[in-house]
Design a protein around this motif. Structure first.
Motif, mmCIF file in Angstrom:
data_model
loop_
_atom_site.group_PDB
_atom_site.id
_atom_site.type_symbol
_atom_site.label_atom_id
_atom_site.label_comp_id
_atom_site.label_asym_id
_atom_site.label_seq_id
_atom_site.Cartn_x
_atom_site.Cartn_y
_atom_site.Cartn_z
ATOM 1 N N ASP A 173 51.519 17.109 56.906
ATOM 2 C CA ASP A 173 50.338 17.348 57.179
ATOM 3 C C ASP A 173 50.155 15.854 57.920
ATOM 4 O OD1 ASP A 173 48.283 17.801 59.023
ATOM 5 O OD2 ASP A 173 46.811 18.803 58.194
ATOM 6 N N PRO A 174 50.652 15.015 58.989
ATOM 7 C CA PRO A 174 49.875 13.882 59.450
ATOM 8 C C PRO A 174 48.491 13.352 59.531
ATOM 9 C CG PRO A 174 50.915 14.263 60.955
ATOM 10 C CD PRO A 174 50.763 16.056 60.377
ATOM 11 N N GLY A 175 47.258 14.767 60.142
ATOM 12 C CA GLY A 175 46.096 14.136 59.883
ATOM 13 C C GLY A 175 45.377 15.443 60.971
ATOM 14 N N SER A 176 44.712 16.226 60.173
ATOM 15 C CA SER A 176 44.019 17.599 60.820
ATOM 16 C C SER A 176 42.814 17.327 60.192
ATOM 17 C CB SER A 176 44.718 18.662 60.579
ATOM 18 O OG SER A 176 44.692 18.274 59.292
ATOM 19 N N GLY A 177 41.745 18.302 61.337
ATOM 20 C CA GLY A 177 40.535 18.281 60.549
ATOM 21 C C GLY A 177 39.399 17.434 61.315
ATOM 22 N N THR A 178 38.519 18.231 61.233
ATOM 23 C CA THR A 178 37.414 18.252 62.362
ATOM 24 C C THR A 178 35.967 17.485 61.566
ATOM 25 O OG1 THR A 178 35.632 20.422 61.765
ATOM 26 C CG2 THR A 178 37.392 20.608 63.426
ATOM 27 N N GLY A 179 35.417 16.452 62.607
ATOM 28 C CA GLY A 179 34.042 16.279 62.020
ATOM 29 C C GLY A 179 34.987 14.680 61.886
ATOM 30 N N GLN A 180 34.326 13.345 60.842
ATOM 31 C CA GLN A 180 35.094 12.350 60.471
ATOM 32 C C GLN A 180 35.495 11.951 59.711
ATOM 33 O OE1 GLN A 180 31.003 9.951 59.655
ATOM 34 N NE2 GLN A 180 32.902 8.161 60.445
ATOM 35 N N GLN A 181 35.190 13.076 58.620
ATOM 36 C CA GLN A 181 36.538 13.167 57.744
ATOM 37 C C GLN A 181 38.016 14.135 58.071
ATOM 38 O OE1 GLN A 181 35.061 14.195 53.338
ATOM 39 N NE2 GLN A 181 35.514 12.247 52.920
ATOM 40 N N LYS A 182 38.335 13.730 57.515
ATOM 41 C CA LYS A 182 40.107 14.557 58.030
ATOM 42 C C LYS A 182 41.137 14.572 56.731
ATOM 43 C CE LYS A 182 39.648 14.081 62.553
ATOM 44 N NZ LYS A 182 40.557 13.738 64.042
ATOM 45 N N HIS A 183 42.200 15.095 56.860
ATOM 46 C CA HIS A 183 43.106 15.043 55.306
ATOM 47 C C HIS A 183 44.062 14.755 56.358
ATOM 48 C CE1 HIS A 183 39.825 16.580 53.629
ATOM 49 N NE2 HIS A 183 39.967 17.688 54.198
ATOM 50 N N ALA A 184 45.508 13.923 55.611
ATOM 51 C CA ALA A 184 47.142 13.836 55.660
ATOM 52 C C ALA A 184 47.486 14.673 54.755
ATOM 53 C CB ALA A 184 47.152 11.988 55.997
ATOM 54 N N VAL A 185 48.469 14.953 54.631
ATOM 55 C CA VAL A 185 49.409 15.582 53.603
ATOM 56 C C VAL A 185 50.354 15.290 53.132
ATOM 57 C CG1 VAL A 185 50.208 17.866 52.287
ATOM 58 C CG2 VAL A 185 48.190 18.226 53.686
ATOM 59 N N VAL A 186 50.647 14.518 52.719
ATOM 60 C CA VAL A 186 52.377 14.349 51.506
ATOM 61 C C VAL A 186 53.161 15.494 51.100
ATOM 62 C CG1 VAL A 186 53.826 11.821 51.519
ATOM 63 C CG2 VAL A 186 51.507 11.572 52.193
ATOM 64 N N ALA A 187 53.785 15.681 51.374
ATOM 65 C CA ALA A 187 54.830 16.604 50.576
ATOM 66 C C ALA A 187 56.292 15.175 50.342
ATOM 67 C CB ALA A 187 55.622 17.073 51.922
ATOM 68 N N PHE A 188 55.897 15.886 48.751
ATOM 69 C CA PHE A 188 57.399 15.099 47.483
ATOM 70 C C PHE A 188 59.031 16.503 47.663
ATOM 71 C CE2 PHE A 188 54.450 12.105 45.651
ATOM 72 C CZ PHE A 188 54.859 11.845 45.489
ATOM 73 N N THR A 189 60.055 15.778 48.061
ATOM 74 C CA THR A 189 60.784 17.115 47.703
ATOM 75 C C THR A 189 61.582 16.647 46.907
ATOM 76 O OG1 THR A 189 60.316 17.969 50.103
ATOM 77 C CG2 THR A 189 62.503 18.453 48.949
ATOM 78 N N ASN A 190 61.550 18.027 45.613
ATOM 79 C CA ASN A 190 62.992 17.191 44.561
ATOM 80 C C ASN A 190 64.796 17.685 45.083
ATOM 81 O OD1 ASN A 190 64.488 17.236 42.140
ATOM 82 N ND2 ASN A 190 63.835 19.507 41.493
ATOM 83 N N LYS A 191 65.244 15.971 45.479
ATOM 84 C CA LYS A 191 66.804 16.816 45.735
ATOM 85 C C LYS A 191 67.112 15.789 44.653
ATOM 86 C CE LYS A 191 65.460 15.740 50.419
ATOM 87 N NZ LYS A 191 65.247 14.589 51.311
#
Length: 242
Positions: A122-140
């Motif tokens: 998730d590159p960036g979402s949420g309401t209000g002034q504080q938001k969240h970006a989510v990074v994924a680690f994938t085992n290869k």
């Protein structure tokens, strides 16, 4: 005439007395010989004592074997000792081997930076002034691996870098099968009206937990409030697996 007979009688008595004394002396000598024989017999009784000593040696051998293998030994001291040494050596060797094998094959290795895929969940979402970006680690890696702790995250642009602080959350160990993924979140504070100190990153530099090699992702969250000197900034990172 009677005096002569008396003298002969006395001589005979004396001879008998001497003979008796000699016999008594011989008897006493024989008794002393028997006493010496008794000492010899005591020495002979030392033969069973030597036999007891052999039994004791056998017990010693068994005890040595018992030290090595945990069971009482039988037989001679030499064989008991050899058996004990062999058991002790074998025990230590097999125990170490077993422990080493368990350690080598039973544990899952840490995920290495070069064996991971990095992407935005998730590159960036949420309401209000504080938001969240989510990074994924994938085992290869082609096998299972584990991750534990916090990643390192730097927000950067052409002239500035901000290393983000961590939350107080308690991390948990995450085991990833080959091809599986786990996430971590970047919480960031977007500028509000009146915020003068803003920072617009172009790249997020991510270092996986307990690794030194970093990976760059493009930043899609826009401008953030720059709080690089704050004790509790509104932009921070969480542990993997959260």
């Amino acid at each position: 005439m009677s005096k002569l007979r008396n003298r002969r009688t006395n001589v005979r008595k004396t001879a008998v007395a001497v003979t008796g004394a000699a016999a008594l002396l011989a008897l006493l000598t024989a008794c002393n010989g028997t006493a010496t024989g008794s000492v010899s017999a005591d020495g002979g009784s030392a033969a069973p004592a030597a036999g007891d000593s052999t039994t004791a040696d056998g017990s010693t051998g068994g005890s040595t074997g018992g030290s090595g293998s945990g069971s009482s030994g039988t037989g001679s001291s030499g064989s008991g000792s050899t058996s004990g040494s062999s058991a002790s050596g074998g025990s230590a060797s097999s125990g170490g081997s077993s422990s080493g094998g368990s350690s080598a094959t039973g544990s899952v290795p840490a995920c290495q930076a070069s064996q991971l895929g990095y992407s935005w969940a998730d590159p960036g979402s949420g309401t209000g002034q504080q938001k969240h970006a989510v990074v994924a680690f994938t085992n290869k890696s082609g096998h299972s691996c584990t991750m534990y702790g916090f990643p390192g995250v730097d927000l950067v642009n052409s002239g500035q870098k901000w290393s983000l602080q961590r939350t107080n959350a308690t991390p948990k160990r995450v085991t990833l099968a080959n091809g599986a993924s786990t996430n971590f979140a970047i919480t960031f504070l977007v500028p509000a009206q009146g915020d003068s100190t803003t920072f617009t990153p172009t790249t997020v530099v991510i270092t996986a937990p307990n690794q030194r090699t970093s990976y760059d992702l493009p930043w899609h969250g826009g401008a953030v409030v720059l709080q690089d000197g704050a004790t509790h900034p509104g932009t921070f990172i969480g542990p993997v697996g959260e």
